[in-house]
Structure formats: structure tokens, C-alpha cells
Design a protein around this motif. Sequence first.
Motif, PDB file in Angstrom:
ATOM      1  N   ALA A 244       1.056  -1.336   0.332  1.00 15.64           N
ATOM      2  CA  ALA A 244      -0.196  -0.204   0.008  1.00 15.64           C
ATOM      3  C   ALA A 244       0.711   1.045   0.119  1.00 15.64           C
ATOM      4  O   ALA A 244       0.660   2.193  -0.993  1.00 15.64           O
ATOM      5  N   VAL A 245       1.733   1.248   1.012  1.00 16.64           N
ATOM      6  CA  VAL A 245       3.203   2.726   0.761  1.00 16.64           C
ATOM      7  C   VAL A 245       3.848   2.211  -0.159  1.00 16.64           C
ATOM      8  O   VAL A 245       3.883   3.847  -0.743  1.00 16.64           O
ATOM      9  N   ALA A 246       3.847   1.881  -0.779  1.00 17.25           N
ATOM     10  CA  ALA A 246       4.772   1.307  -1.887  1.00 17.25           C
ATOM     11  C   ALA A 246       4.222   1.944  -3.282  1.00 17.25           C
ATOM     12  O   ALA A 246       4.527   3.193  -4.137  1.00 17.25           O
ATOM     13  N   LEU A 247       2.569   1.647  -2.731  1.00 17.07           N
ATOM     14  CA  LEU A 247       1.912   2.409  -3.957  1.00 17.07           C
ATOM     15  C   LEU A 247       1.483   3.818  -4.445  1.00 17.07           C
ATOM     16  O   LEU A 247       1.168   4.797  -5.015  1.00 17.07           O
ATOM     17  N   ALA A 248       2.028   4.121  -3.106  1.00 22.46           N
ATOM     18  CA  ALA A 248       1.603   5.355  -2.388  1.00 22.46           C
ATOM     19  C   ALA A 248       2.961   6.565  -2.664  1.00 22.46           C
ATOM     20  O   ALA A 248       2.182   7.868  -3.646  1.00 22.46           O
ATOM     21  N   ILE A 249       3.874   6.218  -2.374  1.00 30.73           N
ATOM     22  CA  ILE A 249       4.724   7.082  -2.679  1.00 30.73           C
ATOM     23  C   ILE A 249       5.421   7.119  -3.893  1.00 30.73           C
ATOM     24  O   ILE A 249       6.196   8.258  -4.124  1.00 30.73           O
ATOM     25  N   ARG A 250       5.254   5.906  -4.602  1.00 33.02           N
ATOM     26  CA  ARG A 250       6.115   5.949  -5.797  1.00 33.02           C
ATOM     27  C   ARG A 250       4.326   5.428  -7.419  1.00 33.02           C
ATOM     28  O   ARG A 250       4.782   5.031  -8.087  1.00 33.02           O
ATOM     29  N   GLU A 251       3.787   6.587  -6.914  1.00 28.25           N
ATOM     30  CA  GLU A 251       1.782   6.838  -7.479  1.00 28.25           C
ATOM     31  C   GLU A 251       2.881   6.934  -8.908  1.00 28.25           C
ATOM     32  O   GLU A 251       2.368   6.947  -9.942  1.00 28.25           O
ATOM     33  N   ASP A 252       3.573   8.016  -9.511  1.00 28.22           N
ATOM     34  CA  ASP A 252       4.482   8.551 -10.445  1.00 28.22           C
ATOM     35  C   ASP A 252       4.770   7.597 -10.678  1.00 28.22           C
ATOM     36  O   ASP A 252       4.562   7.205 -12.314  1.00 28.22           O
ATOM     37  N   PHE A 253       5.589   6.745 -10.956  1.00 33.53           N
ATOM     38  CA  PHE A 253       5.638   5.108 -11.797  1.00 33.53           C
ATOM     39  C   PHE A 253       4.974   4.198 -11.549  1.00 33.53           C
ATOM     40  O   PHE A 253       4.415   3.775 -13.103  1.00 33.53           O
ATOM     41  N   TYR A 254       4.007   3.842 -10.693  1.00 35.63           N
ATOM     42  CA  TYR A 254       2.792   2.564 -10.999  1.00 35.63           C
ATOM     43  C   TYR A 254       1.743   3.153 -11.372  1.00 35.63           C
ATOM     44  O   TYR A 254       0.987   2.375 -12.194  1.00 35.63           O
ATOM     45  N   GLN A 255       1.293   4.453 -11.136  1.00 31.31           N
ATOM     46  CA  GLN A 255      -0.084   4.948 -11.298  1.00 31.31           C
ATOM     47  C   GLN A 255      -1.057   4.362 -11.343  1.00 31.31           C
ATOM     48  O   GLN A 255      -1.753   3.736 -12.024  1.00 31.31           O
ATOM     49  N   ALA A 256      -0.882   4.039  -9.820  1.00 29.02           N
ATOM     50  CA  ALA A 256      -2.050   3.341  -9.454  1.00 29.02           C
ATOM     51  C   ALA A 256      -2.610   3.594  -8.004  1.00 29.02           C
ATOM     52  O   ALA A 256      -1.244   3.971  -7.278  1.00 29.02           O
ATOM     53  N   LYS A 257      -3.806   2.979  -7.678  1.00 30.03           N
ATOM     54  CA  LYS A 257      -3.654   3.400  -6.014  1.00 30.03           C
ATOM     55  C   LYS A 257      -4.498   1.990  -5.384  1.00 30.03           C
ATOM     56  O   LYS A 257      -5.529   1.923  -5.794  1.00 30.03           O
ATOM     57  N   THR A 258      -4.569   3.171  -4.006  1.00 31.21           N
ATOM     58  CA  THR A 258      -6.136   2.049  -4.143  1.00 31.21           C
ATOM     59  C   THR A 258      -7.027   2.792  -2.683  1.00 31.21           C
ATOM     60  O   THR A 258      -6.589   4.439  -2.368  1.00 31.21           O
ATOM     61  N   ASN A 259      -7.962   2.253  -1.930  1.00 28.91           N
ATOM     62  CA  ASN A 259      -8.667   3.654  -1.079  1.00 28.91           C
ATOM     63  C   ASN A 259      -8.497   2.928   0.253  1.00 28.91           C
ATOM     64  O   ASN A 259      -9.316   2.970   1.308  1.00 28.91           O
ATOM     65  N   LEU A 260      -7.606   2.488   0.440  1.00 30.84           N
ATOM     66  CA  LEU A 260      -6.750   2.271   1.615  1.00 30.84           C
ATOM     67  C   LEU A 260      -6.636   3.690   2.983  1.00 30.84           C
ATOM     68  O   LEU A 260      -6.229   4.144   1.558  1.00 30.84           O
ATOM     69  N   LYS A 261      -7.032   3.636   3.915  1.00 31.82           N
ATOM     70  CA  LYS A 261      -6.784   5.102   5.242  1.00 31.82           C
ATOM     71  C   LYS A 261      -5.650   4.290   5.573  1.00 31.82           C
ATOM     72  O   LYS A 261      -5.700   3.813   6.865  1.00 31.82           O
ATOM     73  N   LEU A 262      -4.021   5.012   4.936  1.00 31.66           N
ATOM     74  CA  LEU A 262      -3.120   4.245   5.982  1.00 31.66           C
ATOM     75  C   LEU A 262      -2.597   5.069   6.174  1.00 31.66           C
ATOM     76  O   LEU A 262      -1.914   4.259   7.211  1.00 31.66           O
ATOM     77  N   ASN A 263      -3.485   5.544   7.084  1.00 29.51           N
ATOM     78  CA  ASN A 263      -3.289   6.458   8.819  1.00 29.51           C
ATOM     79  C   ASN A 263      -3.652   5.857   9.804  1.00 29.51           C
ATOM     80  O   ASN A 263      -3.505   5.389  10.821  1.00 29.51           O
ATOM     81  N   GLU A 264      -4.460   4.183   8.800  1.00 33.31           N
ATOM     82  CA  GLU A 264      -4.387   3.154  10.146  1.00 33.31           C
ATOM     83  C   GLU A 264      -3.795   1.939  10.317  1.00 33.31           C
ATOM     84  O   GLU A 264      -4.033   0.667  11.297  1.00 33.31           O
ATOM     85  N   ILE A 265      -2.713   2.383   9.133  1.00 27.47           N
ATOM     86  CA  ILE A 265      -2.345   0.869   9.198  1.00 27.47           C
ATOM     87  C   ILE A 265      -1.528   0.721  10.926  1.00 27.47           C
ATOM     88  O   ILE A 265      -1.234  -0.574  10.815  1.00 27.47           O
ATOM     89  N   SER A 266      -0.897   1.375  11.003  1.00 30.21           N
ATOM     90  CA  SER A 266       0.187   0.908  12.587  1.00 30.21           C
ATOM     91  C   SER A 266      -1.044   0.797  13.837  1.00 30.21           C
ATOM     92  O   SER A 266      -1.005   0.023  13.846  1.00 30.21           O
ATOM     93  N   ARG A 267      -2.007   1.102  13.854  1.00 28.44           N
ATOM     94  CA  ARG A 267      -2.680   0.497  14.425  1.00 28.44           C
ATOM     95  C   ARG A 267      -3.746  -1.031  14.228  1.00 28.44           C
ATOM     96  O   ARG A 267      -3.188  -1.546  15.138  1.00 28.44           O
ATOM     97  N   THR A 268      -3.080  -0.820  12.914  1.00 28.85           N
ATOM     98  CA  THR A 268      -3.814  -2.629  12.619  1.00 28.85           C
ATOM     99  C   THR A 268      -2.816  -3.403  13.241  1.00 28.85           C
ATOM    100  O   THR A 268      -2.955  -4.413  13.220  1.00 28.85           O
ATOM    101  N   SER A 269      -1.535  -3.040  12.900  1.00 33.65           N
ATOM    102  CA  SER A 269      -0.300  -3.795  12.475  1.00 33.65           C
ATOM    103  C   SER A 269      -0.269  -4.123  13.937  1.00 33.65           C
ATOM    104  O   SER A 269      -0.369  -5.384  14.496  1.00 33.65           O
TER     105      SER A 269
END
Length: 513
Positions: A244-269
Motif C-alpha cells: 500500500a505504501v509503495a503504491l502511494a509513495i511511488r504513484e508516479d511510477f505505478y500510476q495506481a492507487k488503493t482506497n486504503l486509509k493509510l493512517n490506520e496501518i500502524s494500529r491495524t499492525s
Amino acid sequence: MRKIEIFDTTLRDGEQTAGVNLNTEEKIEIAKRLERLGVDVMEAGFPAASKGDLEAVKKVASIIKNSSVTGLARSNQSDIDHAWEALKVSAEPRLHIFLATSPIHMTYKLKKTPDQVVETAVEAVKYAKKKFPVVQWSAEDACRSDLVFLARIVEEVIDAGASVINIPDTVGFTNPEEYGKIFQYLIKNVPNIQQAVLSAHCHDDLGMAVANSLSAVENGADQIECTINGIGERAGNASLEEIAVALAIREDFYQAKTNLKLNEISRTSQLVSRLTGIAVPPNKAVVGKNAFAHESGIHQDGMLKEKSTYEIITPELVGVPSNQLVLGKHSGRHAFRDYLAKLGFQPEESKLKALFDDFKLLADRKKEMTEEDIFALLIDHRIQPEVPLYQLKDIQVNYGTNQIPTATLRLLTPDGKVIQDAATGSGSVEAIYNTLGKMLPSSLKLNDYRIQSVGAGRDALAQVFVQIVCDGKEVNGSGTAQDVLEASAKAYVHAFNKLQLHSDKTNYEKMSI
């Protein structure tokens, strides 16, 4: 910008991690957190495995509304019927069905000819489609399959009604270039491929699960299957947070995104780590405690001058708590309730009272209360069984360098009686566990014991993870307290209670794709 759907299989493939055995309440907690995270699809289990697994999948399916819930099934009517029984209450019933396609699997495991495998797959998909509006079909061990045969069976199952085609690297064998070429081949050689979504499911045996998954995105996959913290069979699955973070940080390369709320990642982990008993390595990308630590003097100098010199991911992006004081002993119940809601929890009034009382006790003893403390306290409450089982009442340990460690414990039994016993050991923890071994009505073996702190400082909470074995069944447990010995006793009792709750479950062969 392409939309990549995230198919989370933490509750199914992730639970196949050695020593992990989630009960229904724990699965529901994780499912709610995954829904809050924003996963498109969550695989809640394998309904045909046992009555307990079917009921767990059914409960998850009845509660989750904003993510699609699915279950795994083999290519036979019985499995499909069990899955329908569990998933028909879902907002969007979806089935994940699989069959092996590699020569080695067809010859030695299925003992079927390629033509028989195609026939079995087609008949299973047709039968499933009569019940489920969405049918996903997986070619188990696809990466060691003959591409011509793989294209043939994919075409036929799409014609039979499959609308998602999953290409799993079941044994973690392939590399990014090879994996990408499989998707290229199918897109080019399957005439009806545009009628289905292509999905990737990668295992990490050679450490390439995330790289392979991203290669699939580059080569036409619109769905990625993954788990929180990368847990799963053997070396694990592709890590959701890294993808998820790779797609977000390198959106310029992958030209793809998800609908994830990335700020929920730490608590989910954190939640998954706590409930599975699998600690996150400190150097784990995105969610490890060192992910945003800079030790090198050169790095520190650069960070002071401009953060972007060495920090490509900010802690805030993935919701890493700041550890600032959030609540204290003077905080009221209303403020406490509001803060729990911010964390994604809304306990009933009766449970809120018990939780608030424990919070006040801890706040009186602890100098500062951070988000990590409150989250740990909350999870400790949420994982306790609804039915009355064994509860730790009191613990006393006598220890001295020239004395034999002795532990005295009092337990509240399921029938409301208080029992007491004592035992010695070579150390304080062993004395506690020897005492519990005398008090609990089963022959138990301690298989694993681990401890970690919640936050930092002298008054940090201790989290203890244990794994106990009884009659060949492995069960993990966890406990949190300011005192390490109290946390150790709580973890052992928690594991034993889970063992009692799971005693009616039948054993089954876990399925991997």
C-alpha cells in the motif's frame, strides 16, 4: 489512475501461521479494523474446515458492511455449500474457489489428468455461480504450471462464470520478471480475459512476495492479495502495508492507487501482532519500530536540515502514534469515550465502565498515558472471553539471589470459586507457571515465551506472549500489565482460556493457495 483492489487474507492465510489460532471474538476485532482500514475484500476463513470456522466466518460476514467478505473453498459441492451457509448473510456474498494446475500437483496430489482438472474447475465454478454473485477462481501453484494449459483453464472458468482470476505463487518460487510475464501471457492469449479481474497472491519463501505483487500491478493485475505484517504459511505472504505504501509513495511510477486509509496501518499492525502473538521485527518496513529511526550521524544531520533528505515515508502517513500525553488521571469518562471512538472502538456502556475503571487505576500509577498505552489496555479488555472462565485474582512472588523463587496465586474458577496454590521454580516466571500448572485442569507445555514493552520509560507497560501445547494443540495467549510477572501470569491464563473455548473445534488440514 488505476484502482488496485486490496484483498486481505489475514484471517485465512495469515491464521495459517504456525502457532496462530484466532478465536471468533479475535477474528471479529481484526475484521472491524480491516474494514476501518478500507480493504476491498477480506477473506474470513475456510468454512468447510470445521463448524467453528464456519460460525466465525458467518459472524464476520454478518457484521462487516463496507468490505466484501469471502471464504475459501475447494472445487467440490460440499465446500461450496458450507461457504454459502457462512456467507449468504454478507452484504456481498463472494466465494474464493481453487484448484491446482501445475503438473506436479495434478500428478501427485489430485491424481487427475489435465482434462479432468479443467472439467472439475468448470463444474465447480458453474455450481458456485448459482449461489454467489461474485466467484473468484485460483489456479493453485500457477507459477509452476504450463502456460498453455493455464491459459486454457482460465478461459474456460471465465466462461463458466468466474469474474476474478487469481494467479498465486503458492510456494514462493517465482521472481518479479517471471511473474509479470505470466500476466502478460494471459492477457495476450486468453480471449475473454477482459471479462475478469486479474489478481496476484504471493508467498515470501524467497523474500520476493512484495516485489512480485508490484510486478503483477505493472503487468495488468487489478487486485493484490496480502496480509497485515506479512504473516502467513511458512515465510508468510506479501505484506499489505508495504504494498500500500509503495503504491502511494511511488504513484508516479505505478500510476495506481488503493482506497486504503493509510493512517490506520500502524494500529491495524499493532492489533494483529497482539492477537496473533507474532511480534513485528524492529527493522520491518513501514511498521517496525525502527522504520522511522535515524541512528547515523550523517542521516541525523540531514534530517535536521530537511526531513526529505532521508525520510521518504512520514510517521504520520501510516498513523504512527506520537507518544504524546493524550489522557491522564483527571480525564473524565466522556473524554475517554471520545478518545476510544477516535481509535475506532465504541464499547457498550457496561464494558466502558470496566475499561474506564482500569484506565483510572493505570493512570494513577503511570506518569504519562500515551495512545499506545490506551490501545494496549483496550485490546487487553477486548480479547477476554464473554463466558466466565479462569481469571487471575492475586499473585505474589518471593525472590532473592540466595532463595528459591516461590509463586503464590489465586484464581477465580468458571463456577465462581476462588482457588489458591503455590510452587517453586528456577526463576520467578517458571515458579508462576509451575503454580498455574498445578491449578489448571489440563497437562500443559509452554512452547514459547516472549516479552516486549509498550512504549518507553521505566513505567512502560509489559506485553507478554506465550504459546502453550495441550494434546498436540497449540494455542497462543497474551497479557498486559505494568509488572512483567503479572503480565506473564495473565498471558498463560489467557492461552488456557482460549484452549478451553477451542476444545470443541475439529482438526482440519489448512489450505494454502
